[in-house]
Motif scaffolding. Sequence first.
Motif, PDB file in Angstrom:
ATOM      1  N   GLU A 189       0.815  -1.210   0.000  1.00  0.00           N
ATOM      2  CA  GLU A 189       0.000   0.000   0.000  1.00  0.00           C
ATOM      3  C   GLU A 189       0.848   1.259   0.000  1.00  0.00           C
ATOM      4  OE1 GLU A 189      -3.617   1.983   2.630  1.00  0.00           O
ATOM      5  OE2 GLU A 189      -3.128  -0.151   2.827  1.00  0.00           O
ATOM      6  N   GLU A 190       2.024   1.188   0.616  1.00  0.00           N
ATOM      7  CA  GLU A 190       2.887   2.369   0.711  1.00  0.00           C
ATOM      8  C   GLU A 190       3.297   2.884  -0.658  1.00  0.00           C
ATOM      9  OE1 GLU A 190       7.141   3.729   2.732  1.00  0.00           O
ATOM     10  OE2 GLU A 190       6.548   1.622   2.680  1.00  0.00           O
ATOM     11  N   HIS A 191       3.448   1.997  -1.621  1.00  0.00           N
ATOM     12  CA  HIS A 191       3.916   2.394  -2.941  1.00  0.00           C
ATOM     13  C   HIS A 191       2.816   2.300  -3.992  1.00  0.00           C
ATOM     14  CE1 HIS A 191       8.114   1.260  -1.328  1.00  0.00           C
ATOM     15  NE2 HIS A 191       7.903   2.543  -1.193  1.00  0.00           N
ATOM     16  N   ARG A 192       1.618   2.652  -3.593  1.00  0.00           N
ATOM     17  CA  ARG A 192       0.459   2.645  -4.476  1.00  0.00           C
ATOM     18  C   ARG A 192       0.053   4.091  -4.751  1.00  0.00           C
ATOM     19  NH1 ARG A 192      -4.561  -0.065  -1.770  1.00  0.00           N
ATOM     20  NH2 ARG A 192      -4.847   2.031  -0.912  1.00  0.00           N
ATOM     21  N   PHE A 193       0.096   4.502  -6.020  1.00  0.00           N
ATOM     22  CA  PHE A 193      -0.173   5.894  -6.388  1.00  0.00           C
ATOM     23  C   PHE A 193      -1.521   5.998  -7.107  1.00  0.00           C
ATOM     24  CE2 PHE A 193       4.670   6.070  -7.225  1.00  0.00           C
ATOM     25  CZ  PHE A 193       4.921   6.051  -5.858  1.00  0.00           C
ATOM     26  N   PHE A 194      -2.374   6.858  -6.623  1.00  0.00           N
ATOM     27  CA  PHE A 194      -3.661   7.091  -7.289  1.00  0.00           C
ATOM     28  C   PHE A 194      -3.463   8.080  -8.431  1.00  0.00           C
ATOM     29  CE2 PHE A 194      -7.656   9.660  -7.488  1.00  0.00           C
ATOM     30  CZ  PHE A 194      -8.445   8.676  -8.077  1.00  0.00           C
ATOM     31  N   LEU A 195      -3.994   7.727  -9.623  1.00  0.00           N
ATOM     32  CA  LEU A 195      -3.782   8.553 -10.817  1.00  0.00           C
ATOM     33  C   LEU A 195      -5.030   9.255 -11.315  1.00  0.00           C
ATOM     34  CD1 LEU A 195      -1.511   6.098 -12.858  1.00  0.00           C
ATOM     35  CD2 LEU A 195      -0.808   7.889 -11.241  1.00  0.00           C
ATOM     36  N   GLY A 196      -6.205   8.850 -10.849  1.00  0.00           N
ATOM     37  CA  GLY A 196      -7.411   9.542 -11.281  1.00  0.00           C
ATOM     38  C   GLY A 196      -8.515   8.606 -11.703  1.00  0.00           C
ATOM     39  N   VAL A 197      -9.623   9.226 -12.169  1.00  0.00           N
ATOM     40  CA  VAL A 197     -10.827   8.505 -12.579  1.00  0.00           C
ATOM     41  C   VAL A 197     -11.195   8.966 -13.983  1.00  0.00           C
ATOM     42  CG1 VAL A 197     -13.231   7.977 -12.012  1.00  0.00           C
ATOM     43  CG2 VAL A 197     -11.607   8.532 -10.174  1.00  0.00           C
ATOM     44  N   ASP A 198     -11.521   8.034 -14.885  1.00  0.00           N
ATOM     45  CA  ASP A 198     -11.890   8.459 -16.236  1.00  0.00           C
ATOM     46  C   ASP A 198     -13.387   8.718 -16.331  1.00  0.00           C
ATOM     47  OD1 ASP A 198     -13.225   6.024 -16.594  1.00  0.00           O
ATOM     48  OD2 ASP A 198     -11.682   5.160 -17.889  1.00  0.00           O
ATOM     49  N   GLU A 199     -13.837   9.089 -17.527  1.00  0.00           N
ATOM     50  CA  GLU A 199     -15.234   9.484 -17.712  1.00  0.00           C
ATOM     51  C   GLU A 199     -16.198   8.330 -17.501  1.00  0.00           C
ATOM     52  OE1 GLU A 199     -15.072   9.075 -22.593  1.00  0.00           O
ATOM     53  OE2 GLU A 199     -15.251  11.034 -21.638  1.00  0.00           O
ATOM     54  N   ASP A 200     -15.705   7.090 -17.553  1.00  0.00           N
ATOM     55  CA  ASP A 200     -16.551   5.928 -17.306  1.00  0.00           C
ATOM     56  C   ASP A 200     -16.531   5.485 -15.843  1.00  0.00           C
ATOM     57  OD1 ASP A 200     -17.289   5.679 -20.033  1.00  0.00           O
ATOM     58  OD2 ASP A 200     -15.380   4.697 -20.453  1.00  0.00           O
ATOM     59  N   GLY A 201     -15.824   6.242 -15.006  1.00  0.00           N
ATOM     60  CA  GLY A 201     -15.772   5.915 -13.595  1.00  0.00           C
ATOM     61  C   GLY A 201     -14.705   4.913 -13.210  1.00  0.00           C
ATOM     62  N   VAL A 202     -13.833   4.534 -14.145  1.00  0.00           N
ATOM     63  CA  VAL A 202     -12.760   3.589 -13.843  1.00  0.00           C
ATOM     64  C   VAL A 202     -11.652   4.322 -13.076  1.00  0.00           C
ATOM     65  CG1 VAL A 202     -11.028   2.025 -14.803  1.00  0.00           C
ATOM     66  CG2 VAL A 202     -13.281   2.225 -15.886  1.00  0.00           C
ATOM     67  N   ARG A 203     -11.210   3.743 -11.947  1.00  0.00           N
ATOM     68  CA  ARG A 203     -10.121   4.309 -11.157  1.00  0.00           C
ATOM     69  C   ARG A 203      -8.799   3.698 -11.607  1.00  0.00           C
ATOM     70  NH1 ARG A 203     -15.544   3.752  -9.193  1.00  0.00           N
ATOM     71  NH2 ARG A 203     -15.825   5.092  -7.363  1.00  0.00           N
ATOM     72  N   TYR A 204      -7.753   4.509 -11.598  1.00  0.00           N
ATOM     73  CA  TYR A 204      -6.444   4.040 -12.044  1.00  0.00           C
ATOM     74  C   TYR A 204      -5.393   4.278 -10.969  1.00  0.00           C
ATOM     75  CZ  TYR A 204      -8.600   3.821 -16.652  1.00  0.00           C
ATOM     76  OH  TYR A 204      -9.427   3.530 -17.697  1.00  0.00           O
ATOM     77  N   PHE A 205      -4.533   3.276 -10.799  1.00  0.00           N
ATOM     78  CA  PHE A 205      -3.428   3.350  -9.853  1.00  0.00           C
ATOM     79  C   PHE A 205      -2.151   2.895 -10.544  1.00  0.00           C
ATOM     80  CE2 PHE A 205      -7.086   3.091  -7.107  1.00  0.00           C
ATOM     81  CZ  PHE A 205      -6.745   3.760  -5.936  1.00  0.00           C
TER      82      PHE A 205
END
Length: 283
Positions: free
Chosen positions: A49-65
């Motif tokens: 978890e320490e090295h998990r970076f959140f990158l955002g959410v696209d228009e379809d609601g998919v979350r990216y890490f």
Amino acid sequence: MDEAWLAAAWSHPTTRCFVVSGGQALVEDTEEGGTDLVMMPSFDAPYTEEHRFFLGVDEDGVRYFALQKDSLPGRMDQAARPAGLREAGLLLSERDAELMVHAVALENWQRMHRFCSRCGERSQIAAAGHIRRCPACGAEHYPRTDPAVIMAVTDEDDRLLLGRQVHWPEGRFSILAGFVEPGESLERAVRREVSEEVGVTVGEVRYVASQPWPFPSSLMLGFEARASSTTIEVDGDEIHEARWFSREELREGYESGEVLPPFGISIAGRLIERWYGSPLPHD
């Protein structure tokens, strides 16, 4: 960032992630002729978890890490290959390119800023990779972005000024660029860099566009500028050669191979194309 929301985002079945290591990620070519980041569902990902970076959410609601690791995982299939931004940036879709730029920028910052600049204690990753927090003095540190200017300079005859850096191969020409100094406006930085590197005086300066440049942590700010002098005196330290080009001279140089275009991923190509009037050739 809300930790409960991040935990829920990571656990969502549509969430996708990819590994970044040393500025590289795994990519694969598609049957349609494109190139994609190799992603996996979050529940399949090997991570801490320490090295998990959140990158955002696209228009379809998919979350990216993105997951920062010491090395890329074994290739998921024969088509997957490691690639950095310079290789893959132009091949990826806009979404994947933005995700990779974000991930590489965070990875660079995390690797280079592990200790508190206030007290020297080792800091800890927080806010899904977007903050480092010092457990000793409580200081919070945020990813740095170094502003740099890049400029298409033209003269009264509408010729374009191009230079060749000392470490570039023979024939490789591009527009000039440089970092903004503390307390300096962007326009002043444009004028100073052109004067220092090639001895040309610049008058009017106009902003055009920007580009993230995580090599390792810059933001390139693109300008068009008008020269009020044309005599060239290269500094010899950064610029080995500089020339004024008409469109015809540049076209002939590209066709003959005497002039090599700038690296395709750079905003330099777009600024030159605005003046040139058509796409540039690519290596």
